[in-house]
Design a protein around this motif. Sequence first.
Motif, PDB file in Angstrom:
ATOM      1  N   PHE A  78       0.841  -1.199   0.000  1.00  0.00           N
ATOM      2  CA  PHE A  78       0.000   0.000   0.000  1.00  0.00           C
ATOM      3  C   PHE A  78       0.880   1.255   0.000  1.00  0.00           C
ATOM      4  O   PHE A  78       0.606   2.220  -0.720  1.00  0.00           O
ATOM      5  N   ALA A  79       1.931   1.248   0.805  1.00  0.00           N
ATOM      6  CA  ALA A  79       2.845   2.389   0.862  1.00  0.00           C
ATOM      7  C   ALA A  79       3.537   2.598  -0.488  1.00  0.00           C
ATOM      8  O   ALA A  79       3.725   3.745  -0.922  1.00  0.00           O
ATOM      9  N   LEU A  80       3.889   1.521  -1.166  1.00  0.00           N
ATOM     10  CA  LEU A  80       4.519   1.634  -2.486  1.00  0.00           C
ATOM     11  C   LEU A  80       3.543   2.232  -3.492  1.00  0.00           C
ATOM     12  O   LEU A  80       3.926   3.079  -4.314  1.00  0.00           O
ATOM     13  N   LEU A  81       2.281   1.822  -3.431  1.00  0.00           N
ATOM     14  CA  LEU A  81       1.272   2.400  -4.318  1.00  0.00           C
ATOM     15  C   LEU A  81       1.122   3.895  -4.058  1.00  0.00           C
ATOM     16  O   LEU A  81       1.043   4.694  -5.000  1.00  0.00           O
ATOM     17  N   ASN A  82       1.088   4.280  -2.790  1.00  0.00           N
ATOM     18  CA  ASN A  82       0.995   5.701  -2.443  1.00  0.00           C
ATOM     19  C   ASN A  82       2.193   6.470  -2.990  1.00  0.00           C
ATOM     20  O   ASN A  82       2.037   7.583  -3.506  1.00  0.00           O
ATOM     21  N   ALA A  83       3.389   5.895  -2.884  1.00  0.00           N
ATOM     22  CA  ALA A  83       4.597   6.540  -3.398  1.00  0.00           C
ATOM     23  C   ALA A  83       4.528   6.726  -4.915  1.00  0.00           C
ATOM     24  O   ALA A  83       5.142   7.642  -5.465  1.00  0.00           O
ATOM     25  N   LEU A  84       3.734   5.874  -5.573  1.00  0.00           N
ATOM     26  CA  LEU A  84       3.534   5.972  -7.020  1.00  0.00           C
ATOM     27  C   LEU A  84       2.277   6.776  -7.362  1.00  0.00           C
ATOM     28  O   LEU A  84       1.729   6.666  -8.456  1.00  0.00           O
ATOM     29  N   ASP A  85       1.825   7.594  -6.400  1.00  0.00           N
ATOM     30  CA  ASP A  85       0.677   8.488  -6.593  1.00  0.00           C
ATOM     31  C   ASP A  85      -0.634   7.755  -6.851  1.00  0.00           C
ATOM     32  O   ASP A  85      -1.489   8.231  -7.595  1.00  0.00           O
ATOM     33  N   SER A  86      -0.795   6.598  -6.235  1.00  0.00           N
ATOM     34  CA  SER A  86      -2.045   5.841  -6.337  1.00  0.00           C
ATOM     35  C   SER A  86      -2.719   5.805  -4.978  1.00  0.00           C
ATOM     36  O   SER A  86      -2.071   5.526  -3.962  1.00  0.00           O
ATOM     37  N   ASP A  87      -4.007   6.113  -4.966  1.00  0.00           N
ATOM     38  CA  ASP A  87      -4.785   6.007  -3.736  1.00  0.00           C
ATOM     39  C   ASP A  87      -5.121   4.547  -3.466  1.00  0.00           C
ATOM     40  O   ASP A  87      -5.305   3.768  -4.400  1.00  0.00           O
ATOM     41  N   VAL A  88      -5.205   4.208  -2.196  1.00  0.00           N
ATOM     42  CA  VAL A  88      -5.619   2.868  -1.776  1.00  0.00           C
ATOM     43  C   VAL A  88      -6.839   3.043  -0.886  1.00  0.00           C
ATOM     44  O   VAL A  88      -6.807   3.799   0.074  1.00  0.00           O
ATOM     45  N   GLN A  89      -7.925   2.363  -1.229  1.00  0.00           N
ATOM     46  CA  GLN A  89      -9.127   2.395  -0.410  1.00  0.00           C
ATOM     47  C   GLN A  89      -9.407   0.980   0.066  1.00  0.00           C
ATOM     48  O   GLN A  89      -9.332   0.030  -0.710  1.00  0.00           O
ATOM     49  N   ILE A  90      -9.748   0.864   1.324  1.00  0.00           N
ATOM     50  CA  ILE A  90     -10.081  -0.436   1.901  1.00  0.00           C
ATOM     51  C   ILE A  90     -11.552  -0.393   2.296  1.00  0.00           C
ATOM     52  O   ILE A  90     -11.977   0.505   3.014  1.00  0.00           O
ATOM     53  N   VAL A  91     -12.314  -1.346   1.806  1.00  0.00           N
ATOM     54  CA  VAL A  91     -13.743  -1.420   2.108  1.00  0.00           C
ATOM     55  C   VAL A  91     -13.990  -2.691   2.904  1.00  0.00           C
ATOM     56  O   VAL A  91     -13.616  -3.782   2.477  1.00  0.00           O
ATOM     57  N   ILE A  92     -14.617  -2.536   4.048  1.00  0.00           N
ATOM     58  CA  ILE A  92     -14.953  -3.689   4.881  1.00  0.00           C
ATOM     59  C   ILE A  92     -16.466  -3.782   4.934  1.00  0.00           C
ATOM     60  O   ILE A  92     -17.149  -2.797   5.240  1.00  0.00           O
ATOM     61  N   LYS A  93     -16.994  -4.956   4.614  1.00  0.00           N
ATOM     62  CA  LYS A  93     -18.443  -5.138   4.584  1.00  0.00           C
ATOM     63  C   LYS A  93     -18.789  -6.530   5.087  1.00  0.00           C
ATOM     64  O   LYS A  93     -17.961  -7.437   5.026  1.00  0.00           O
ATOM     65  N   PRO A  94     -20.015  -6.706   5.561  1.00  0.00           N
ATOM     66  CA  PRO A  94     -20.425  -8.052   5.968  1.00  0.00           C
ATOM     67  C   PRO A  94     -20.461  -8.980   4.750  1.00  0.00           C
ATOM     68  O   PRO A  94     -20.755  -8.541   3.634  1.00  0.00           O
ATOM     69  N   LYS A  95     -20.151 -10.243   4.960  1.00  0.00           N
ATOM     70  CA  LYS A  95     -20.232 -11.196   3.851  1.00  0.00           C
ATOM     71  C   LYS A  95     -21.696 -11.374   3.471  1.00  0.00           C
ATOM     72  O   LYS A  95     -22.600 -11.166   4.278  1.00  0.00           O
ATOM     73  N   SER A  96     -21.911 -11.765   2.232  1.00  0.00           N
ATOM     74  CA  SER A  96     -23.282 -12.004   1.787  1.00  0.00           C
ATOM     75  C   SER A  96     -23.789 -13.324   2.369  1.00  0.00           C
ATOM     76  O   SER A  96     -23.006 -14.176   2.787  1.00  0.00           O
ATOM     77  N   LYS A  97     -25.070 -13.490   2.382  1.00  0.00           N
ATOM     78  CA  LYS A  97     -25.659 -14.718   2.923  1.00  0.00           C
ATOM     79  C   LYS A  97     -25.296 -15.933   2.071  1.00  0.00           C
ATOM     80  O   LYS A  97     -25.259 -17.047   2.571  1.00  0.00           O
ATOM     81  N   GLU A  98     -24.998 -15.701   0.792  1.00  0.00           N
ATOM     82  CA  GLU A  98     -24.640 -16.798  -0.106  1.00  0.00           C
ATOM     83  C   GLU A  98     -23.228 -17.327   0.163  1.00  0.00           C
ATOM     84  O   GLU A  98     -22.921 -18.464  -0.154  1.00  0.00           O
TER      85      GLU A  98
END
Length: 111
Positions: A78-98
């Motif tokens: 993630f830090a390397l991506l940031n150094a290359l001017d790329s944003d990193v977004q982390i999304v946490i969500k409940p798993k689906s029922k399936e």
Amino acid sequence: MSRKEQVHKSSGNVFKDIACLHPERLLARSKIMLRVTEIIRERHLTQEKAAKILGIPQSKVSCLMNGKLSQFSLEHLFALLNALDSDVQIVIKPKSKEEKIATTNVLLAAA
């Protein structure tokens, strides 16, 4: 002498197919590592120039470009991506029922 070869259909995750521990996490790291490598190549950076931008030794850039997964944690990638001017977004969500179990996935946005 003839030998029969067995062909197995891939699950879509090579790490799962070869029975690695936490295959989704390994696949996530490999996808992120591949994206870092693609950005370096898209910018036509030498390993030496990439090392300066990333703040790591050239030898680590070589490890990165050659897919040495064990050398890089998710946090480091993630830090390397940031150094290359790329944003990193982390999304946490409940798993689906399936889903039987919760998983880790990486979605790469188009530039």
